[in-house]
Design a protein around this motif. Sequence first.
Motif, PDB file in Angstrom:
ATOM      1  N   LEU A 167     -19.053  61.353 -31.308  1.00 37.71           N
ATOM      2  CA  LEU A 167     -19.365  61.223 -32.734  1.00 37.71           C
ATOM      3  C   LEU A 167     -18.649  60.020 -33.342  1.00 37.71           C
ATOM      4  CD1 LEU A 167     -19.286  64.976 -33.921  1.00 37.71           C
ATOM      5  CD2 LEU A 167     -21.288  63.535 -33.483  1.00 37.71           C
ATOM      6  N   ALA A 168     -17.407  59.778 -32.915  1.00 41.93           N
ATOM      7  CA  ALA A 168     -16.636  58.635 -33.438  1.00 41.93           C
ATOM      8  C   ALA A 168     -17.274  57.301 -33.044  1.00 41.93           C
ATOM      9  CB  ALA A 168     -15.203  58.711 -32.926  1.00 41.93           C
ATOM     10  N   SER A 169     -17.953  57.290 -31.886  1.00 41.19           N
ATOM     11  CA  SER A 169     -18.576  56.048 -31.426  1.00 41.19           C
ATOM     12  C   SER A 169     -19.918  55.784 -32.101  1.00 41.19           C
ATOM     13  CB  SER A 169     -18.770  56.099 -29.902  1.00 41.19           C
ATOM     14  OG  SER A 169     -19.746  57.071 -29.556  1.00 41.19           O
ATOM     15  N   ILE A 170     -20.507  56.807 -32.726  1.00 41.23           N
ATOM     16  CA  ILE A 170     -21.843  56.673 -33.313  1.00 41.23           C
ATOM     17  C   ILE A 170     -21.792  56.564 -34.833  1.00 41.23           C
ATOM     18  CG2 ILE A 170     -24.106  57.776 -33.583  1.00 41.23           C
ATOM     19  CD1 ILE A 170     -23.655  59.149 -30.900  1.00 41.23           C
ATOM     20  N   TYR A 171     -20.956  57.425 -35.486  1.00 38.64           N
ATOM     21  CA  TYR A 171     -21.009  57.543 -36.943  1.00 38.64           C
ATOM     22  C   TYR A 171     -19.704  57.056 -37.582  1.00 38.64           C
ATOM     23  CZ  TYR A 171     -24.775  60.660 -35.520  1.00 38.64           C
ATOM     24  OH  TYR A 171     -25.901  61.175 -34.936  1.00 38.64           O
ATOM     25  N   PRO A 172     -19.816  56.539 -38.785  1.00 37.06           N
ATOM     26  CA  PRO A 172     -18.598  56.132 -39.507  1.00 37.06           C
ATOM     27  C   PRO A 172     -17.769  57.339 -39.904  1.00 37.06           C
ATOM     28  CG  PRO A 172     -20.516  55.964 -40.934  1.00 37.06           C
ATOM     29  CD  PRO A 172     -21.044  56.254 -39.566  1.00 37.06           C
ATOM     30  N   ALA A 173     -16.494  57.062 -40.134  1.00 37.50           N
ATOM     31  CA  ALA A 173     -15.604  58.142 -40.588  1.00 37.50           C
ATOM     32  C   ALA A 173     -16.029  58.594 -41.975  1.00 37.50           C
ATOM     33  CB  ALA A 173     -14.169  57.660 -40.593  1.00 37.50           C
ATOM     34  N   TRP A 174     -15.677  59.828 -42.280  1.00 37.50           N
ATOM     35  CA  TRP A 174     -15.986  60.387 -43.602  1.00 37.50           C
ATOM     36  C   TRP A 174     -14.790  60.089 -44.508  1.00 37.50           C
ATOM     37  CZ3 TRP A 174     -16.465  66.324 -44.921  1.00 37.50           C
ATOM     38  CH2 TRP A 174     -16.907  66.448 -46.253  1.00 37.50           C
ATOM     39  N   ALA A 175     -14.908  59.042 -45.286  1.00 35.78           N
ATOM     40  CA  ALA A 175     -13.783  58.603 -46.113  1.00 35.78           C
ATOM     41  C   ALA A 175     -13.426  59.628 -47.175  1.00 35.78           C
ATOM     42  CB  ALA A 175     -14.121  57.259 -46.757  1.00 35.78           C
ATOM     43  N   GLU A 176     -14.428  60.363 -47.684  1.00 32.94           N
ATOM     44  CA  GLU A 176     -14.173  61.313 -48.779  1.00 32.94           C
ATOM     45  C   GLU A 176     -13.856  62.723 -48.260  1.00 32.94           C
ATOM     46  OE1 GLU A 176     -17.041  59.688 -48.382  1.00 32.94           O
ATOM     47  OE2 GLU A 176     -16.827  58.007 -49.795  1.00 32.94           O
ATOM     48  N   ASP A 177     -13.545  62.823 -46.990  1.00 31.99           N
ATOM     49  CA  ASP A 177     -13.238  64.123 -46.383  1.00 31.99           C
ATOM     50  C   ASP A 177     -12.178  64.866 -47.211  1.00 31.99           C
ATOM     51  OD1 ASP A 177     -12.393  66.263 -44.832  1.00 31.99           O
ATOM     52  OD2 ASP A 177     -12.127  65.092 -42.999  1.00 31.99           O
ATOM     53  N   PRO A 178     -12.501  66.020 -47.812  1.00 34.80           N
ATOM     54  CA  PRO A 178     -11.538  66.738 -48.659  1.00 34.80           C
ATOM     55  C   PRO A 178     -10.382  67.344 -47.875  1.00 34.80           C
ATOM     56  CG  PRO A 178     -13.525  68.056 -48.355  1.00 34.80           C
ATOM     57  CD  PRO A 178     -13.816  66.723 -47.749  1.00 34.80           C
TER      58      PRO A 178
END
Length: 921
Positions: free
Chosen positions: A903-914
């Motif tokens: 998942l880390a290699s495909i999608y950007p990090a979730w910056a707004e992760d609560p």
Amino acid sequence: MDSQHSYDLLVKGIQSIDVTGDFNPCKLLLTGDQAQPVLKDSKGQVLIAAAQYGKGRMVVMGHEAMLKLPQFLPFIKNALDWLKPSPSSPTELIGVHRSLDALSKLLLSNGIKVHPDATLGDSPGVFCRDAYESAQADDLVQFVKRGGGLLIGGQAWHWSSEHGKEAVLVRFPGNLVTSVAGVYFTGNVGENGVFSVSEKIPRIPLITEHGLDIERDLLILLNGVDRLNVKGLLLPSPLLVHGALAFPIGISDKYHCFLAAAYYGRGRIIVAGREGFLEMPSMICFFLNVINWLSAGTVRKLGIGNSLEGLYSMLDEALIPCELTNFKEGLGIYCCTVYDIKDTEGIHEFVSEGGGLLIGGQSWYWTSVNPDSSAIAEYPGNKILNKFGIGIVGKFIELYENSLPVGEVSEIASTYHFRKALLLFKKHIRNEKGLKPPYSFWLQKLVQDITIFLEIPAMNSRPFSSVHEEVLEFVQIKGIPAITVHNSVHAYTDHATLLQIASVLYNILPEFQDLVPSLMPNDPNSYPIAPPQNIQVNGSNAGNEAWRSTGMYAPPASTVTLLFPASTLSAKLQVQIGCHIDDLVKDTRWRRPPVVTRRFKVQTAKMEISSLWGGLLYIIVPENSSLGYFSVTIEGATQAPYFKHGGTSLQNWQNTIRHYPAPWAELETENIILTLPSDAVRNHDAIPFLLQTWDQMMSAITHLAAISPIFPRPERIVADVQISENSVRTGYPIIINLGSVPAFINVQDFYAKGIWDPIYKLGYNQQKNGWEFPPHTKEATCNLWPVYVNETVLNISREIAHSELQPHTRKERIENYIRNGANLNDFEEFTAFEPYLQLQEAFGWDPYIQILAKYQTMRNIPYEKNDKMNLWVETFSQEVNRNLAPFFKTWGWPIEDTVSENLASIYPAWAEDPMIEYRHS
């Protein structure tokens, strides 16, 4: 044998029989299903009996003097006529054995032709003799079986004084003959007196002292056996030990029997509640004892059914001569499973005439595939075993220990037995004897067993019908107890027992139905009957089984007639009375009878149905039905308030329909039907607006679930005065407590405060196994639907809709969970719901709708919980184009390293992760 007709012939013209003189009769014990009492003494014990065996008949009298004295002549004449193989032939030879010379003289002096000093070789049609010689016992049995009539008399109390009471049933000469038909002389002295002859067949007493030494039998069967090692099979069926000569061997701590034995005729049987018991090496000592007991002290040819190769190998290794074979002539003992028997009549005859039978099997699987059938009555194995006094119940019991201690044989011999418990309860309700421990603990088991036993067909079996009559008398003595919201009943009391007994009696015995009006605390005729109504029913159903409302109510204990078109009779339709399907039996206190619904298969064009408790009438349409619309005419029912959104005129509702007298009403929209007390809606001023709102809420539910906007069958919500402590309260129908009715019909409150509980339960019904992770999310994801409905239909925010969703409560719950190590053992209910809320607040509702749509058609969803959780994370990440692995890891989800890396290699990090703040802290 037509029991009542036979009885009428035997006592024709007789009002009483004088059993007085210089003799004392013995009591007779009756166990055969073709045996019936003819005369009883004042204490209810049988002195004269009749029976059929094979093609012939026998009459048994409790003393030979009763065959010699003139006062018995009217009965003897009737008996001889009844015993003749051809009753219409007056020339049928009557042979009288030399032991009854006085009977020959009595008959001859009254113009009746007999052959004195006769033998069986003289080919009589009827043979008369006393019960004291055993030399021709086998010949007499065959004589009756071929069609002969036997008149026999004797007493066994004197014989028992010399040989012991415990030997009477198996060794007394007369019993070597009469026992094959289930009639036994006993060593107990009966009464003398003049006893009246009743119009109906007398009842067989629940208990007649038989004299068998059950403790001695158990000592033989359990010799050297300290424990019963049966854990390996896990799920035996419990056995109902109901015969007078049947007794338990293996019992659980809740009085569930899984091994039992019985005497029957001249033979013996052992029954195991699971066929695998018969092949367990750990049970070999027990089965060696069983073979010894079944042999009854003689050398027997032993046959083992072909499906029991394991038992054959064990016995062969123990040097017990045996043969692997199907059932055949010449065997002395036969061991088999209940599934092997093809010749039921042959097995009955085999045991009756002295064979030993070891048999095992369970019926819970059969019940699971025949849910509308009675296992005790219809299961093939029970058609073999019920006659022997043991039935296999269509349930299973769990034996938790690796092996069960045998215990003291005296405790086993004196433990719970159906007939013994029944007699104790009878004395108790007659105030003859109070119930104290352990007998008071038997009540719950007794009610269960009565319910099961009453399902056994008893029309032509006096041992069974006598128990039915005994149970009926219980309710006649005390009446049907009143039970209401304000007059509840404790589950383990006489009233509770009688309530359950009354329900079963009503469903089984037509004669009890006639008595009900005088036994009911409330008038069952208090509901006005409507004229015949013609109802249109939708017989097409693409979903699971569906209830079709008729708008009619069956009054309590009243017959309703339904007329069906011939075209529907093969469509597997059913009729149901009542909608309150929650079973309260296991609850400690009841505010209504525990079981109040009843179903009937539609197999005839004209059906007459009824229920003791009454209820709304439904036509049950099976799944995948394509019957189309059809009409049903209903007669004898009461009209119920019924409003269909878009179909019922508001004027008709206000002027007429809402005033219909039935106590339950239904409100229907396209996707849901609400069943609630009529009084709750009769004065409701906004039914159309209420149902319009429900229509909108149901549309929202389907939208979020990503399913068709029209349910295959409308959902149902039923209000009940009591919800079972063991019920999940969801499903079809959803059950809500009566006290919460205002909360889901007050439409103004919907828009002011929101609505939660009914929608939360409807959310339960939308959950799918593929995206559920029990036990964590069962009480969590269902909450998505009330949040969605409140916010999108009612404009009620989540913190107002439910107090658990207020911001400070949510924050505190998250912090506590993280502080305790984010342990999945704590991940449940609103804690487990929190990450779903967080995702919705970040990405909206569309991802859920899209993902749930995918799951509706997704194939190859893993079975294991951890794998399913990883798939959910991957699917959600893909939908929102973010790497959600760190978010779910913070919540303690078992995310695999390979999934995280991918998942880390495909999608950007979730910056707004609560949850970032909790990871960093």
